[in-house]
Design an enzyme around this catalytic site. Sequence first.
Site, PDB file in Angstrom:
ATOM      1  N   THR A   1       9.558  -6.365 -12.325  1.00  0.00           N
ATOM      2  CA  THR A   1       9.049  -7.713 -12.549  1.00  0.00           C
ATOM      3  C   THR A   1       8.079  -8.096 -11.441  1.00  0.00           C
ATOM      4  O   THR A   1       8.391  -7.973 -10.256  1.00  0.00           O
ATOM      5  CB  THR A   1      10.204  -8.726 -12.578  1.00  0.00           C
ATOM      6  OG1 THR A   1      11.109  -8.366 -13.634  1.00  0.00           O
ATOM      7  CG2 THR A   1       9.689 -10.137 -12.803  1.00  0.00           C
TER       8      THR A   1
ATOM      9  N   SER B   1      -3.564  -3.504   0.571  1.00  0.00           N
ATOM     10  CA  SER B   1      -2.365  -4.291   0.880  1.00  0.00           C
ATOM     11  C   SER B   1      -2.776  -5.709   1.233  1.00  0.00           C
ATOM     12  O   SER B   1      -3.649  -5.921   2.078  1.00  0.00           O
ATOM     13  CB  SER B   1      -1.617  -3.651   2.052  1.00  0.00           C
ATOM     14  OG  SER B   1      -0.420  -4.348   2.325  1.00  0.00           O
ATOM     15  N   ALA B   2      -2.137  -6.701   0.619  1.00  0.00           N
ATOM     16  CA  ALA B   2      -2.563  -8.093   0.762  1.00  0.00           C
ATOM     17  C   ALA B   2      -2.464  -8.609   2.193  1.00  0.00           C
ATOM     18  O   ALA B   2      -3.322  -9.374   2.645  1.00  0.00           O
ATOM     19  CB  ALA B   2      -1.731  -8.992  -0.163  1.00  0.00           C
ATOM     20  N   HIS B   3      -1.436  -8.205   2.930  1.00  0.00           N
ATOM     21  CA  HIS B   3      -1.232  -8.819   4.248  1.00  0.00           C
ATOM     22  C   HIS B   3      -2.219  -8.315   5.301  1.00  0.00           C
ATOM     23  O   HIS B   3      -2.222  -8.804   6.420  1.00  0.00           O
ATOM     24  CB  HIS B   3       0.216  -8.637   4.714  1.00  0.00           C
ATOM     25  CG  HIS B   3       0.573  -7.276   5.229  1.00  0.00           C
ATOM     26  ND1 HIS B   3       0.690  -7.002   6.569  1.00  0.00           N
ATOM     27  CD2 HIS B   3       0.866  -6.126   4.574  1.00  0.00           C
ATOM     28  CE1 HIS B   3       1.046  -5.739   6.730  1.00  0.00           C
ATOM     29  NE2 HIS B   3       1.149  -5.191   5.541  1.00  0.00           N
TER      30      HIS B   3
ATOM     31  N   GLN C   1      -7.458  -1.058   5.554  1.00  0.00           N
ATOM     32  CA  GLN C   1      -8.140  -1.713   6.671  1.00  0.00           C
ATOM     33  C   GLN C   1      -9.594  -2.066   6.348  1.00  0.00           C
ATOM     34  O   GLN C   1     -10.271  -2.695   7.169  1.00  0.00           O
ATOM     35  CB  GLN C   1      -8.090  -0.818   7.910  1.00  0.00           C
ATOM     36  CG  GLN C   1      -6.706  -0.491   8.400  1.00  0.00           C
ATOM     37  CD  GLN C   1      -5.986  -1.676   9.027  1.00  0.00           C
ATOM     38  OE1 GLN C   1      -6.606  -2.661   9.427  1.00  0.00           O
ATOM     39  NE2 GLN C   1      -4.667  -1.594   9.120  1.00  0.00           N
TER      40      GLN C   1
ATOM     41  N   ALA D   1       0.811  -1.214   0.000  1.00  0.00           N
ATOM     42  CA  ALA D   1       0.000   0.000   0.000  1.00  0.00           C
ATOM     43  C   ALA D   1       0.844   1.262   0.000  1.00  0.00           C
ATOM     44  O   ALA D   1       0.444   2.277  -0.572  1.00  0.00           O
ATOM     45  CB  ALA D   1      -0.939   0.001   1.199  1.00  0.00           C
ATOM     46  N   THR D   2       2.010   1.232   0.649  1.00  0.00           N
ATOM     47  CA  THR D   2       2.849   2.432   0.657  1.00  0.00           C
ATOM     48  C   THR D   2       3.252   2.833  -0.748  1.00  0.00           C
ATOM     49  O   THR D   2       3.171   4.012  -1.130  1.00  0.00           O
ATOM     50  CB  THR D   2       4.107   2.207   1.529  1.00  0.00           C
ATOM     51  OG1 THR D   2       3.703   2.038   2.893  1.00  0.00           O
ATOM     52  CG2 THR D   2       5.058   3.390   1.438  1.00  0.00           C
TER      53      THR D   2
ATOM     54  N   ASN E   1      -6.548   2.883  10.806  1.00  0.00           N
ATOM     55  CA  ASN E   1      -5.758   1.739  11.250  1.00  0.00           C
ATOM     56  C   ASN E   1      -5.524   1.717  12.758  1.00  0.00           C
ATOM     57  O   ASN E   1      -5.251   0.659  13.327  1.00  0.00           O
ATOM     58  CB  ASN E   1      -4.409   1.708  10.529  1.00  0.00           C
ATOM     59  CG  ASN E   1      -3.626   2.999  10.688  1.00  0.00           C
ATOM     60  OD1 ASN E   1      -4.100   4.062  10.290  1.00  0.00           O
ATOM     61  ND2 ASN E   1      -2.442   2.923  11.242  1.00  0.00           N
TER      62      ASN E   1
ATOM     63  N   CYS F   1       3.474   0.934  12.710  1.00  0.00           N
ATOM     64  CA  CYS F   1       4.427   1.734  11.932  1.00  0.00           C
ATOM     65  C   CYS F   1       5.078   2.818  12.767  1.00  0.00           C
ATOM     66  O   CYS F   1       6.121   3.351  12.406  1.00  0.00           O
ATOM     67  CB  CYS F   1       3.725   2.365  10.726  1.00  0.00           C
ATOM     68  SG  CYS F   1       2.984   1.154   9.631  1.00  0.00           S
TER      69      CYS F   1
END
Length: 358
Positions: free
Chosen positions: A222, A184-186, A168, A72-73, A140, A304
């Site tokens: 890639t 963001s996937a995580h 979130q 996401a960043t 968040n 963070c």
Amino acid sequence: MIYLDYQATTPLAPEARDAMMAWLDGPGGTGFGNPHSPHRMGRTAKAAVELAREQVAALLPAGGTVIFTSGATEAINLAIRGSGHGGTVSVSAIEHAAVLDTAGDMGKTHYLNVARDGQCNVNQDLPADTRLVCVMQVNNEIGTIQPTLDWHRKAKENNALYLCDAVQAYGKIEVTGADMIAISAHKFHGPKGVGALWVRQGLELQEVQTGGGQEAGVRSGTLSPALIAGMGAAAKLADQSLDHDREHIERLWERARDRFKDWQVNGSEEARWHGNLNLRREGLDVARLMSDCRNIMFSAGSACASGSGRPSHVLKAIGLSDAEAKSSIRLGFGRYTSLEDIDEAAETINAAAQAQAL
């Protein structure tokens, strides 16, 4: 150990791990191909990327493009830097550092006020030269849900673009309209190191990371079929489990509120994602509490910003004093949390907090 830090990261779903494994083959395997290569292995890897793109897009508004990023960043940087220069970027005072710092680096920044309940309401003016508005969907740190549809409408009325940090929110509640959406996937049981920026149809971004232009000509590098396949599988699972997860989290919320009824909740209890419980207790030494509760994984604020020693900018923005902000903790729970986890964690945390008062 009991994990209650779902806002920092979520456990990897077994389905996501399984989807990744086929693309991690070593010598003798066929799944390690570069998805940008023209041969059969490359085309096969590309097909996996495109399937995941469809799976991720299924939980986003129709009529847009999913651009894969490292998280996401990077997605936020691409949105803010790639959508133009000059003018003012208007941001809510409780945005993630990725938004606040990037907007600040671009030049003129205007901060939108947030009420005591954690809501960034639209009854405030934007500077006349605002080019971009950034208001996240779910905070968040305190979990409050923002009126993103209203902010999107206001941005359009002021001839500005609207970026929604939905990190979130994605996979938990409906992600509403915007010009750009970062995920963001995580944060929804996918792997770390991969995310995406959704861009509405017709909006063209400038290239920020130069090179081969692999993603829509604006994001070079890639792609990892393994990470992206894991993200796609996590998105598909989130789509299928949406109602079940929501009901489960409501049960967890009710149990946690009962077990922590003597604590003060930071932010609205209604207009929030109930997988986030941000609490405070007068005079609490949070560092000591965390040391006394080593087997409970929870947070003193945003992961963070942890370790900085500064009070949370989010808690300060909603009107808390330094002392109140520094006596707050964040509990995050979700799909793989049990009611027994809540009970055991509450017993341990409450006992440690009460011991401080003796």
